[in-house]
Design an enzyme around this catalytic site. Structure first.
Site: not given
Ligand SMILES: [Zn+2]
Ligand SMILES: [Zn+2]
Length: 646
Positions: A366, A386
Site C-alpha cells: 500500500r 490473513d
Molecule cells: Zn480480507
C-alpha cells in the site's frame, strides 16, 4: 423543576437553572470536588452551565477521557495567556486538546521560542494557574467578535469567526485573558497543578503549506505533580523501547534508501523471529480447521475493479504495472481477499462442506505518504496473517466464537493481559447505507455480541461504527506502558461474496450467498513485531526469543567443556550460542545483558569439575550451579507457563 437522567438510569428532580456541579453535590461532596466537566444531551457543557430543561447528564472527572480533554483544553487557554504575556504582539490561532496534552499554534512574529524558553513559559503558566481564575463563557455577536480581533490585528481569528454563524459565537474569559472558544472547560485554573512544555514544531495555518507558517507549542498538564513525573518517566521509557531503536540493537530489521522507503528488510534474527511467530499461528490455525493457501503478489487490474478496491484506493495507490502487451495491467496486491474469493470460486459447495477457512501469510503493498511512514508500524509492504472464512449465516455464531478463542490464545501466549474489544454495529437511524439484508445483519451483530459475552471479553458496543459491508469486532491491547493499540480485527463482509458471485447450495437445494469473515489476529507481522518489541522492551517470551541462552567460558581452557554444554542444549532444542572471544567474563555478561539474552551460562573450573553450569538470568538473578538437565527442565517449565497448546 427539571428531570435529570443520570448514566445509571436514575432520574432526579432539580430546580431549573441548577448546574452539573449542583447535581454532583446532590450525589456526594466527593464527586462535587472531583467533577471537572460534563455532557448534557450529547453536548459538552461547563460544570457551571445552568440546566433549564429535562435531559441526560454525564459528569466527568480527571479519570475519564472526556475529563482529561476538558482539562487539557483549558490548559491550552492558560498556555495562550502565558505566551501572550511573555511575548507581546504574538497572534494566537487554534489550541485544541490532543490524545496526550494539548497544543497551541501561534504566529510568534518577531519572537521565537526554543527549548531554553520552556522553563520560563512553564513558570508563567503555573503562576496563572495558581490564581484559581474561573473559566467563564459568554455569547458575543459576530460583529463584536470580529471587532475584538480586528482591533488586536489577529487575521487568523478573524478568518475563523468569518466562517461562524452569528448567534453561535462564544468567548471564554479567565483572569485577564479572552479567547474565541466553543466551551468545555474545567471550573477554574487552580486545578492545574503541573505544567510542562514538551516540544515546539512548525505547522502551517489550516495545515496548508501555501499558508503562513506558525509555531506549534505542545504541552501537557496534570492535577498532581506526581502524575507529571510519572508521565515523563513513561516517555523516557518509551524512547528506550522504541522499536526502531531496539530493532537495530537486536539486529532484527533494517531499511535501505536504495531498496526504498517503507520497505523493511528482515535480518537473519528478525526473519527467524517472524518464522517462529508464523509457525506458532499456523499450528493453532491448523487445529482450528484452517487450510493454508498461497496467492501471487500481483493481480490483474480487473480483479480489484471487481472487488471495488480499485475504485476506492486506486488513485492514491501504487499505479498499475504495464506489460509489453497493450491494455494489460496488473496491480501490486493491496489485499488478499479478492484472491481468496477466487480460490473459493474454484468449485461449487454444498452447505455441508462449509465453513471454508483459507489462511495465508500474504504480503500486500500500500502506498503510504512518505511523511506517514514510521518504522514497522507504517510501511509500504507488509505481511498479513490473513484468513477468510466462508460460512452460512447460521454458522456465524460458532465461527465468531472460534475466531475469538484463537485471538485470545495468540494474545495471552505473547504476554498481553490487558485487552478489551469494541463491537461495531449499524447506525440504526441510517439503515439504508448498509448492504445485505436486515435479517443477516441482525444475525451477525447478535453472533458477535453473544460470542464476545460468552468468551468473557471486556467489550463495548459502538453504534454506527460498522463498515457499510458488515459489523466487526476489534481487539484493543494496552501495552506495558499503558498505551492503547488496536490489534486484530474480525470483520463480517456481505459485499465481496456479492461482487464475486460466491454461492453454496443450501439444504433447500437453492443457491445462497456465503458470509465472509476477514480476520488477522496479529494484523500484520511488521506492526505486531513492533508492538511486541515496545511491549516487552525486547525481552520476548522465552519460546519466541531468537536466542534463549549463551554459554560463557571463563577462559580458553574451558572452551571444550563449553562446546559440550552447547551441544547438549542444542540436542534439547534450546537455542543457544557461545561467546568464546578472548574477553573477560564480566564484559561478556554485560554484552549478553545488552543483547537481552534470557540466560547466561558461565562455565569455569568448578563447573567443569562438577559437570554443571552457573546460571545467571537476564537482569542479574543468580540461579546457582546446576546440571544441564535441570536447566533444560527449567527452560521448558518457563515456556509451558506462557505457551499453552491450543
Ligand atoms: Zn480480507
Ligand atoms: Zn476553551
Amino acid at each position: 423543576m427539571i428531570k435529570i437522567t443520570l448514566p445509571d438510569g436514575n432520574v432526579k428532580e432539580f430546580e431549573s437553572g441548577s448546574s452539573p456541579f449542583d447535581v454532583a453535590q446532590s450525589i456526594s461532596s466527593g464527586l462535587a470536588r472531583n467533577v471537572i466537566s460534563a455532557k448534557f444531551n450529547d453536548t459538552v457543557v461547563e460544570t457551571t452551565t445552568p440546566l433549564t430543561e429535562d435531559g441526560s447528564l454525564t459528569l466527568y472527572t480527571w479519570n475519564d477521557p472526556e475529563g482529561k480533554k476538558a482539562f487539557w483544553h483549558s490548559s491550552s487557554h492558560i498556555l495562550a495567556q502565558a505566551l501572550e504575556e511573555l511575548y507581546p504582539g504574538i497572534k494566537l490561532t487554534i489550541g485544541p486538546a490532543i490524545e496526550n496534552g494539548f497544543y497551541y499554534d501561534v504566529d510568534f512574529g518577531e519572537h521565537s521560542v526554543s527549548e531554553k524558553d520552556f522553563p520560563i513559559i512553564e513558570k508563567k503558566a503555573l503562576e496563572i494557574a495558581r490564581g484559581k481564575h474561573d473559566f467563564k463563557m459568554r455569547s458575543v455577536s459576530k460583529n463584536e467578535a470580529l471587532t475584538y480581533y480586528k482591533e488586536e490585528g489577529n487575521e487568523f481569528k478573524v478568518e475563523l469567526i468569518e466562517n461562524l454563524q452569528d448567534g453561535t459565537i462564544t468567548f471564554c474569559d479567565h483572569d485577564t485573558f479572552t479567547d474565541l472558544c466553543r466551551g468545555g472547560h474545567i471550573p477554574n485554573t487552580g486545578i492545574v497543578k503541573a505544567f510542562k512544555i514538551l516540544n515546539v514544531a512548525g505547522a502551517y495555518w489550516r495545515g496548508d503549506e501555501n499558508k503562513p507558517q506558525l509555531t506549534r507549542v505542545y504541552g501537557i498538564s496534570f492535577p498532581k505533580q506526581k502524575e507529571l513525573t510519572e508521565y515523563l518517566a513513561m516517555i523516557e521509557e518509551a524512547k528506550k523501547r522504541d522499536h526502531r531503536k531496539l530493532g537495530k540493537e537486536l539486529e532484527l530489521f533494517t531499511f535501505s534508501q536504495k531498496v526504498g522507503q517503507g520497505l523493511p528488510l528482515w535480518l537473519p534474527k528478525g526473519a527467524a523471529l517472524r518464522e517462529r511467530l508464523e509457525q506458532f499461528l499456523k499450528k493453532a490455525q491448523k487445529k482450528a480447521g484452517y487450510e493454508m493457501v498461497v496467492s501471487p503478489h500481483i493481480g490483474q487490474k480487473e480483479l480489484y475493479v471487481t472487488s471495488g478496491h480499485y475504485e476506492k484506493y486506486g488513485a492514491d495507490s501504487f499505479q498499475p504495472i504495464h506489460t509489453p502487451k497493450q491494455d494489460e495491467e496488473f496491480l501490486l496486491k493491496p489485499m488478499n481477499c479478492p484472491h481468496h474469493c477466487e480460490i473459493y470460486n474454484v468449485k461449487p459447495y454444498s452447505y455441508r462442506e462449509l465453513p471454508k477457512r483459507y489462511a495465508e501469510f500474504g504480503t500486500v503493498y500500500r502506498y503510504e505518504q512518505s511523511g506517514e511512514l514510521h518504522g514497522l508500524t507504517r510501511v509500504r509492504g507488509f505481511t498479513q496473517d490473513d484468513a477468510h472464512i466462508f460460512c452460512t449465516p447460521d454458522q456465524l455464531d460458532e465461527e465468531f466464537k472460534n475466531v475469538i478463542d484463537l485471538s485470545l490464545y495468540v494474545l495471552t501466549s505473547l504476554g498481553f493481559e490487558n485487552f478489551t474489544a469494541q463491537v461495531s454495529i449499524r447506525d440504526m437511524d441510517n439503515l439504508h447505507k448498509y448492504i445485505g439484508t436486515a435479517e443477516n445483519w441482525e444475525k451477525a451483530e447478535n453472533a458477535i455480541i453473544n460470542a464476545a459475552k460468552e468468551k468473557g471479553l471486556n467489550f463495548i458496543v459502538e453504534q454506527g461504527e460498522a463498515a457499510f459491508y458488515g459489523p466487526k469486532l476489534d481487539f484493543m491491547v494496552k501495552d506495558a506502558l499503558g498505551r492503547q493499540w488496536q490489534l486484530g480485527t474480525i470483520q463480517v463482509d456481505y459485499n465481496l461474496p456479492e461482487r464475486f458471485d460466491l454461492t453454496y447450495k443450501g439444504s433447500d437445494n437453492e443457491l445462497h450467498r456465503p458470509v465472509m469473515i476477514h480476520r488477522a489476529p496479529f494484523g500484520s507481522m511488521e506492526r505486531f513485531i513492533a508492538l511486541l518489541l515496545e511491549h516487552t522492551g525486547g525481552n520476548f517470551p522465552l519460546w519466541l526469543i531468537p536466542e534463549q541462552a549463551i554459554v560463557l567460558p571463563v577462559s580458553e581452557k574451558h572452551e571444550k567443556y563449553a562446546e559440550k554444554v552447547l551441544n547438549s542444549l542444542e540436542n534439547n532444542e534450546i537455542r543457544a550460542l557461545i561467546d568464546d572471544r578472548n574477553e573477560t567474563v564480566g564484559k561478556k555478561i554485560r554484552e549478553a545483558e545488552m543483547n537481552k539474552l534470557p540466560f547466561m551460562l558461565i562455565v569455569g573450573e568448578n563447573e567443569e569439575q562438577a559437570n554443571t553450569i552457573s546460571v545467571r538470568k537476564h537482569g542479574g538473578e543468580d540461579l546457582g550451579s546446576i546440571s544441564v538437565e535441570s536447566f533444560v527442565d527449567l527452560v521448558s517449565k518457563e515456556i509451558n507457563s506462557t505457551l499453552k497448546s491450543f
